[in-house]
Design an enzyme around this catalytic site. Sequence first.
Site, PDB file in Angstrom:
ATOM      1  N   TYR A  44      43.993  32.545  41.177  1.00  0.00           N
ATOM      2  CA  TYR A  44      43.018  31.347  40.153  1.00  0.00           C
ATOM      3  C   TYR A  44      43.852  30.234  40.272  1.00  0.00           C
ATOM      4  CZ  TYR A  44      46.098  32.545  36.388  1.00  0.00           C
ATOM      5  OH  TYR A  44      47.191  32.785  35.520  1.00  0.00           O
ATOM      6  N   HIS A  70      53.039  13.495  27.989  1.00  0.00           N
ATOM      7  CA  HIS A  70      52.142  14.101  26.826  1.00  0.00           C
ATOM      8  C   HIS A  70      50.952  13.341  26.719  1.00  0.00           C
ATOM      9  CE1 HIS A  70      50.963  14.096  22.585  1.00  0.00           C
ATOM     10  NE2 HIS A  70      51.645  15.406  22.543  1.00  0.00           N
ATOM     11  N   ARG A 126      29.748  -8.123  70.871  1.00  0.00           N
ATOM     12  CA  ARG A 126      30.278  -7.594  69.616  1.00  0.00           C
ATOM     13  C   ARG A 126      31.390  -6.613  69.886  1.00  0.00           C
ATOM     14  NH1 ARG A 126      25.771  -8.748  65.553  1.00  0.00           N
ATOM     15  NH2 ARG A 126      24.164  -9.028  66.880  1.00  0.00           N
ATOM     16  N   CYS A 136      48.983  26.817  36.456  1.00  0.00           N
ATOM     17  CA  CYS A 136      48.419  26.185  35.293  1.00  0.00           C
ATOM     18  C   CYS A 136      49.151  24.767  35.223  1.00  0.00           C
ATOM     19  CB  CYS A 136      48.467  27.110  34.109  1.00  0.00           C
ATOM     20  SG  CYS A 136      50.437  27.334  33.657  1.00  0.00           S
ATOM     21  N   GLY A 195      33.834  -6.999  59.875  1.00  0.00           N
ATOM     22  CA  GLY A 195      34.248  -8.447  59.779  1.00  0.00           C
ATOM     23  C   GLY A 195      35.752  -8.616  60.267  1.00  0.00           C
ATOM     24  N   MET A 197      36.876  -8.165  63.531  1.00  0.00           N
ATOM     25  CA  MET A 197      37.040  -8.676  64.746  1.00  0.00           C
ATOM     26  C   MET A 197      35.749  -9.828  65.068  1.00  0.00           C
ATOM     27  SD  MET A 197      38.193  -5.182  66.825  1.00  0.00           S
ATOM     28  CE  MET A 197      36.964  -4.023  65.711  1.00  0.00           C
ATOM     29  N   SER A 239      52.314  32.485  36.628  1.00  0.00           N
ATOM     30  CA  SER A 239      51.525  31.462  36.797  1.00  0.00           C
ATOM     31  C   SER A 239      52.466  30.126  37.179  1.00  0.00           C
ATOM     32  CB  SER A 239      50.829  31.081  35.319  1.00  0.00           C
ATOM     33  OG  SER A 239      50.265  30.055  35.506  1.00  0.00           O
ATOM     34  N   LYS A 255      29.317   2.021  66.760  1.00  0.00           N
ATOM     35  CA  LYS A 255      27.937   0.780  66.998  1.00  0.00           C
ATOM     36  C   LYS A 255      27.360   1.319  68.315  1.00  0.00           C
ATOM     37  CE  LYS A 255      26.995  -3.846  66.776  1.00  0.00           C
ATOM     38  NZ  LYS A 255      26.574  -4.081  65.304  1.00  0.00           N
ATOM     39  N   GLU A 315      58.390  28.012  36.893  1.00  0.00           N
ATOM     40  CA  GLU A 315      58.466  26.477  36.823  1.00  0.00           C
ATOM     41  C   GLU A 315      59.809  26.126  36.889  1.00  0.00           C
ATOM     42  OE1 GLU A 315      56.687  25.369  32.990  1.00  0.00           O
ATOM     43  OE2 GLU A 315      57.518  27.254  32.147  1.00  0.00           O
ATOM     44  N   ARG A 367      24.053   3.318  61.049  1.00  0.00           N
ATOM     45  CA  ARG A 367      25.317   4.119  60.825  1.00  0.00           C
ATOM     46  C   ARG A 367      25.258   5.040  59.629  1.00  0.00           C
ATOM     47  NH1 ARG A 367      28.940  -1.135  59.680  1.00  0.00           N
ATOM     48  NH2 ARG A 367      27.718  -1.819  58.012  1.00  0.00           N
TER      49      ARG A 367
HETATM   50  C1  PEP Z   1      53.988  23.200  33.959  1.00  0.00           C
HETATM   51  O1  PEP Z   1      55.322  22.911  33.625  1.00  0.00           O
HETATM   52  O2  PEP Z   1      53.218  23.070  34.693  1.00  0.00           O
HETATM   53  C2  PEP Z   1      53.127  23.481  32.673  1.00  0.00           C
HETATM   54  C3  PEP Z   1      52.062  23.943  32.747  1.00  0.00           C
HETATM   55  O3  PEP Z   1      53.741  23.567  31.405  1.00  0.00           O
HETATM   56  P1  PEP Z   1      53.955  22.413  30.637  1.00  0.00           P
HETATM   57  O4  PEP Z   1      53.033  21.174  30.970  1.00  0.00           O
HETATM   58  O5  PEP Z   1      53.685  22.809  29.005  1.00  0.00           O
HETATM   59  O6  PEP Z   1      55.538  22.184  30.407  1.00  0.00           O
HETATM   60 MG    MG Z   2      56.193  23.808  31.887  1.00  0.00          MG
END
Ligand code: PEP
Ligand code: MG
Length: 939
Positions: free
Chosen positions: A885, A471, A99, A865, A108, A110, A798, A29, A779, A349
Amino acid sequence: MAKTQKYVYFFGGKKAEGKADMKALLGGKGANLAEMVNIGLPVPAGFTITTEVCTYYYKNNHKYPKELKAQVLNALKKVEKEMGAVFGDPKNPLLVSVRSGARASMPGMMDTILNLGLNDVTVQGLIEKTNNPRFAYDSYRRFVQMYGDVVLGLKPKDKHEHDPFEVIIENKKHSKGVKLDTELTADDLKELVQEFKTAIKEKTGHDFPDDPMEQLWGAIGAVFGSWMNERAIVYRKLNNIPEWWGTAVNVQSMVFGNMGEDSGTGVAFTRDPATGENVFYGEYLFNAQGEDVVAGIRTPHPISELAKENPALYKQLDNIRKILEKHYKDMMDIEFTIQQGKLWMLQCRVGKRTGFAAIKMAVDMVKERLISKEEAILRIEPNQLNQLLRPIFDSEEKKKAVESGRLIAKGLNAGPGAASGKVALSAQDAEEMAKNGDKVILVRIETSPEDIKGMNAAEGILTARGGMTSHAALVARQMGKVCVAGCGALKINYADRSISVEGRDDVYIKEGDYISIDGSTGEVILGKLETKPSEVIQVLITKTLDPKDSPTFQTYNSLMNWADSIRRLKVRTNADQPDQASNAIAFGAEGIGLCRTEHMFFGENRIMSVRKMIVADTVEERKAALSELLPLQREDFEGIFRVMKGYPVTIRTLDPPLHEFLPHTEKEINELAQALGISYQTLKAKIDSLHEFNPMLGFRGCRLGVLYPEITEMQARAIIEAAINVMNEGVKVKPEIMIPLVGHVNEFKLQEDIVRRVADEVMKEKGKKIDYLVGTMIELPRAAVTADEIATRAEFFSFGTNDLTQTTFGLSRDDAGKFLPLYVQQEILPADPFETIDQQGVGKLVEMGTKLGRSSRPNLKVGICGEHGGEPASVEFCHRTGLDYVSCSPFRVPIARLAAARAVLNERTTKTTKSKVAAKPKAKSAGKTKAKAKKKSTK
Ligand code: PEP
Ligand code: MG
């Protein structure tokens, strides 16, 4: 002589001692009041006592630095001069407000004291000055009341206690036979002042301080004291505001908007904070004080009406709006007061805004040449894009619903957007209800592959179990459906088709009743709520709107083009159907990073063939099932290759966690038994024999192909045949075949050999050659730490961070919804690691895997992924880690594109800051050397 430390900064007239970038010292302020003075706006003069005084005050047992008093008196003199009034003067009294003002806004939390400087003598001066005894006594009684509450501690401790001043006011109104405060006369108010003072004496044993200077120091102490009140402490904790920041105190001349019909007050935004439109947006009231606008006692008028009611004033205000935006290069939130025709600015502000408005304003401001493209990109949180992409609830309607107790539960915000519809408790019901034209929310304990058609027919999906990568969550995201998962408070009773809610005995939902879900917040709301579709979707996906007719789309498109020109990371998508792939392309995807082949068998009768394959006892039986699957797979791949037109397509060999794919119900088992021509009992025994205690760690991923090579053979054949067929149509194809759940290089070798052998066979049969890659998912922790070995064979990696998170934490991704929210609530974990990557743990494995992999194959292509690929902080991590990527669900592609651009810009800022820090000591030592040299030479 040491310079005296400066604790007080004056502002007013034409020049202030502070400026906008001094927020740490002057609070938000104070810094902005100073800045407004510096850019020539009319601000009632005042001064700011710095946050350093607050720190000193708490370090030194509530004492002030010794220089403070003189500095305050000095600043007060300047204020008096500027305002042409004198603090405590009987004829021409200066009144001030006191203030708080912390570095970050704490609305609000203080304390504030207004009209300070009034006593029985100065009130006469105010009457003379204003010729308005009622106004003067009303200001006086408000002051005594506020001071009594805040400084002298008469404020009730909780809502059960009465405010003693309110009791006195009520009694007064009763004795005068009036209902409203406004009906009390000047004499009534004068009596109130005395009665207030008597009450104060009774409660505290002290007289109310009449000396304005004593009042001032009392108020300053109270405001510093309020930094440590309970509300402020809790607010700081919730908003990560460190205690050591402290608050500043602003003492500022009072101006009054309630001095007649030529006075008024208002609040405004320099642009519409909800839509981002470049229009002046706000409200004002004549003959009123700020609190009248805020408290909603009187209905304020929209600012546009001021243009008609008082064009000169409107012009002045509109000019200030332009000056502020040009100066701050952002949308500002302002407070102003008009005192007897003169306009004063009380606050400004950077204004809070919706995500939609943030995007529109940032893009417009680039076009208005106020900010650069880079600044625009840094101003938009990638997830705010959801407000341009997903359906949303009308915010007013939602607020009303929440306030009326219709918010019944909260789950995980697994698929953003808003959906409202009738509850369907089975996929079949969902399909039927949707066929009848109803909007449907599919509510399940958890979803399984059979639910896919129901999920597709529904507007939204709500589950009681499952985490962010369960899922339901990942399938919903891929389909672009709204989803709230893991909402444990729901007790779903399939038998009597109803839902009850833990802790809400008043709620009982039957199938067919309306329910609404907000997949961006995880909220579940009873009843129907209107949703608004997005224009961007109408242009890109449903193609029902011409881009030329949608300024919103144009805004989105400009932003995305700028992001693309900055980012380094490529963005791919997780898609296993041609329509998902083409949605993703429309959103800017540059390839498919994960095609889950097992998902291609969801729905229709395809799942039956997969089941036949899983329960087959002999190679022949399995091959028979696989031969049913081959043409289906080939056709699917052809569809995808056609849509992807030469973009890389990563197809993963089968990875079906068995518990998701085996038949569960008696009906499903019967159907399969019939198809196989075996008895229910035989099949049931087979299914029982396949039961696994930990299916997510069980017979899935490449383990399936290792044990049953014919599965990998069929898939490799389907991919290569499809690729050649589509290539023969004149379309470019770039298949990348990916082996899942590899933990040891030998597993990969076995699978790779099969793929290459079959590919050679097919190419020979077809007389055509195609380029393709064989790579793997990383993974499992073992894959990450032996990535150098794996990369001797794998052509790309990946990171499957869903499983990598599951296996690194040893935490089931399907059950985490039960306790992870508590972990986050109790700050055991900073966030759900299935939502945003755990950079210190799982992230280390990603870094290690990438480095090791590239140590044996320098040009190794590396992507991600897992579901983290579409989450902004994780995308930024992937950029820093040097991945090529990220791959995410189609609707998150734009979010990932923006996040990738921000990653580049944030990296640039970090590098500049680092190089500045690194340059500093050098400069210092250079200075020292110079000084030394000088010394030498003078010698
Ligand atoms: C993962 O395990 O990150 C993956 C992309 O495979 P899924 O989710 O199908 O197990
Ligand atoms: Mg997997």
